[in-house]
Design an enzyme around this catalytic site. Sequence first.
Site: not given
Length: 353
Positions: A267, A315, A327
Amino acid sequence: MNRRRCATAAITLVCALTVLASPGLAYAAPEPRPTASTSEAPKKSLEQVRQEIDTLYRQAASATDSYNLAEEQAARQSAEIVKLSMEIIKGQQRIDALKDRAGAAARAQYRGGGLPPEARLVLTDDPQLFLDGAGRIKQGHKATKDLLGELTRTQTDLTAYTKDASVQWQRLEAHRVKQAKATKEINGKIAAARKIEDTLEKAELKRLLELEKEVQYTSQTAWLSSGALTEINRSASAQGRKAVQFATAQIGKPYVWGAEGPDSYDCSGLTSQAWLAGGKGIPRTSQEQWRLLPRVAIKDMRPGDLIVYYADASHIGMYIGDGSIVHAPRPNRNVTITGAGSMEILGVVRPDK
């Protein structure tokens, strides 16, 4: 009569004991009834399985951030050690050169008969030579003092560089230990999640993916309805547009923990590389991006901003407008577009603020 009764009773008692003691006649204890503790555990629902898998992958993501940070710090320490090593070499070379100069001065004095300049000056009868010699002696004293001072400073610097290099090496080893620990944890969590997935039938896996999308849709709808985002189509900055273009061009590439492209990403690997393409270097990990980059309110988001998720900032995704992010979700998933509110938002940062 009484004696006969007693004999009869005794015979009866002996016969009864004989029958009870006979090996052919045994009486088993009744079977115990099964208790709740020995009964089979109820099968988990698919929703429970989804939550368990999601937790494992989130824990892996958190460990991935620890790995990435340790890797970044180890690279920085390695570069610092190389720099210090060059300084140590240069310092040693400088000391050798200064010692050579000091040795040359000593040899010159020896060739002059071994007498110090002051003694030779006293023995001269020429006033002009005396004055010239006095000036040279003064210059020589200053040169010697400067030489010794430079030698001392260089030796002090060399000692400091050596000590610094030792400290940096210890830090490098500590970061490598952190990397190894994080690697073990990541692989363990991913293996545990995949082990659960491997027990599911094809139809169950399909339903599991549907449940995942349903949860995301419900969260996204609730977020949009909350009014948290007042304007969904603000204009991006010039750098933000380039970052968004890069990030969306990676759609379909697989998530791989620790990856920074060009074939796969995690990520924060995606967001850091996207902003690098936009002309702005940012920290490598999602936690450092959250900690160090300027923050903006959710209501003021514009494309290119980074949305950080979960309380541990494990994240991160890039806002692309229209209430959506691009993402790299997790292992077994590809870079994709999803609702910005589909996960628990911690906050928003803007690299080019």
